[in-house]
Scaffold this active site. Sequence first.
Site, PDB file in Angstrom:
ATOM      1  N   GLU A 178       0.807  -1.220   0.000  1.00  0.00           N
ATOM      2  CA  GLU A 178       0.000   0.000   0.000  1.00  0.00           C
ATOM      3  C   GLU A 178       0.844   1.276   0.000  1.00  0.00           C
ATOM      4  OE1 GLU A 178      -2.733  -0.324   3.280  1.00  0.00           O
ATOM      5  OE2 GLU A 178      -3.754  -2.040   2.428  1.00  0.00           O
ATOM      6  N   GLU A 355      -5.316  -8.631   1.009  1.00  0.00           N
ATOM      7  CA  GLU A 355      -6.007  -8.219   2.241  1.00  0.00           C
ATOM      8  C   GLU A 355      -7.470  -7.969   1.925  1.00  0.00           C
ATOM      9  OE1 GLU A 355      -4.475  -4.868   4.459  1.00  0.00           O
ATOM     10  OE2 GLU A 355      -2.402  -5.534   4.161  1.00  0.00           O
TER      11      GLU A 355
HETATM   12  O1  IFM Z   1      -4.198  -2.882   9.278  1.00  0.00           O
HETATM   13  C1  IFM Z   1      -4.156  -2.389   7.976  1.00  0.00           C
HETATM   14  C2  IFM Z   1      -2.993  -2.980   7.232  1.00  0.00           C
HETATM   15  O2  IFM Z   1      -1.793  -2.735   7.876  1.00  0.00           O
HETATM   16  C3  IFM Z   1      -2.926  -2.414   5.841  1.00  0.00           C
HETATM   17  N1  IFM Z   1      -4.178  -2.478   5.144  1.00  0.00           N
HETATM   18  C4  IFM Z   1      -5.352  -2.060   5.867  1.00  0.00           C
HETATM   19  C5  IFM Z   1      -5.429  -2.704   7.226  1.00  0.00           C
HETATM   20  C6  IFM Z   1      -6.690  -2.234   7.967  1.00  0.00           C
HETATM   21  O3  IFM Z   1      -6.677  -0.857   8.141  1.00  0.00           O
END
Ligand code: IFM
Length: 448
Positions: A178, A355
């Site tokens: 990210e 994710e």
């Molecule tokens: O916890 C975070 C993660 O570190 C990166 N993506 C989003 C998640 C939730 O906010």
Amino acid sequence: MQGHPVTAPETFPLPPFPSDFRWGVATSSYQIEGAAAQDGRAPSIWDTFSKTPGKVVNGDTGDVACDHYNRLESDLDMIQSLGVDSYRFSIAWSRVQPLGYGAWNEKGLDFYERLVDGLLKRGIAPFATLYHWDLPQGLQDLQQGWEARDTAYRFADYAQRMGKLLGDRVASIATHNEPWCTATLGYDQGVFAPGKKDVPAMLRVSHHLLLSHGLALQAMRAVGVKAPLGIVLNQSPTTAATDSPADQARAQREYDRFVRWYMDPIFNKAYPQGPELAQPDNIQDGDFDIIAQPLDFLGINYYTRIWASTSTPPVPAPNKDGVSDMGWENYAQGLSDLLQGIHRDYTLPPIYITENGFAEADKVVDGRVNDPGRQAYMQTHLKALLEAMDAGVDVRGFFYWSLMDNFEWACGYDKRFGLVHVDYATQQRTLKDSALRYRAFIARQRKR
Ligand code: IFM
């Protein structure tokens, strides 16, 4: 570890995924490891930021977190008990190379070798990420971290070292997690480390992050790293609240800044252009050739859509299917729309959903955690994923975020994303109902 079902958990009622589809859970180093000053680890920018008063809810820090560093073997057993075949983790740069340049830390390197070998021993494929926001403070102090072009070269050295160490054992290596968050939340909004509010710096940082990604891929390939190499991007489709030209333009601009800003340089060798899309002032000749290295895979993190409204007060999103404890709308259709959109707009490598998850204010009651919101979120998002795959998007795996409750950055320990509940006072882990359900679902998928 607790959390036994009173009755056998149901699976998610969904059609089959491909038989070789990967099912996993994800974490990141600063959010779970703790042991912040142990065995030679040096501070990262998140240690500094979380200790700055007012930056993190309740003044929480990652000093102890889930104490995963000291509980590695039992946590690996716990991962195995979920029935997943894949685990995504990140490496804390300042644990393996304390300052981000110079000397390496054998004990830190050994930790990640033990992690990878422990996963393999349990039949779980390790998916590594090199950078999940915890830049060594040494590099921040030396040269303002990602504001310096040289940091991209330091990152490539680190990537090459980790690639040589683990590249024959891991299932993949992602450079960044990210980068939008690193740049925009860290240098524009100031809510993430290092906490700056400086748009030109944010643009320069975004360019250095992309450059470092390309340099890292080159550096790893130069030494013959065998693992598939890629990057993980957080993405959302945008929806204009109304048909007004202003809302439509806002939606397009948000999409350009969020999605296309990182996709276009990698796949098309340019930043998106437009009257409101200021360009970085640090682009050098040849940079896009470095950035646009071929990817073996693309990781997509999806949580919710972006709702674009220019009215005051803004037109609210409909929120038909519930909102998470983060205030994020449960909008599963957005996952399918997003994937189909990028599949149409770019020539993509295989995709992993690296994710996807839901925060809920979970409590342990009689050894059990009932988390219906998370289960509903998972079911609807897996269904949306199948829809995208049926439409031709090549998705190879899904990682729930997160394995266990952990340090949720500026929200501290207040927000719980885990399939496993963590009692931070005792470090007791309890499988939530969603974990049991995911396990039943994966088992069922395998039987088909
Ligand atoms: O916890 C975070 C993660 O570190 C990166 N993506 C989003 C998640 C939730 O906010």
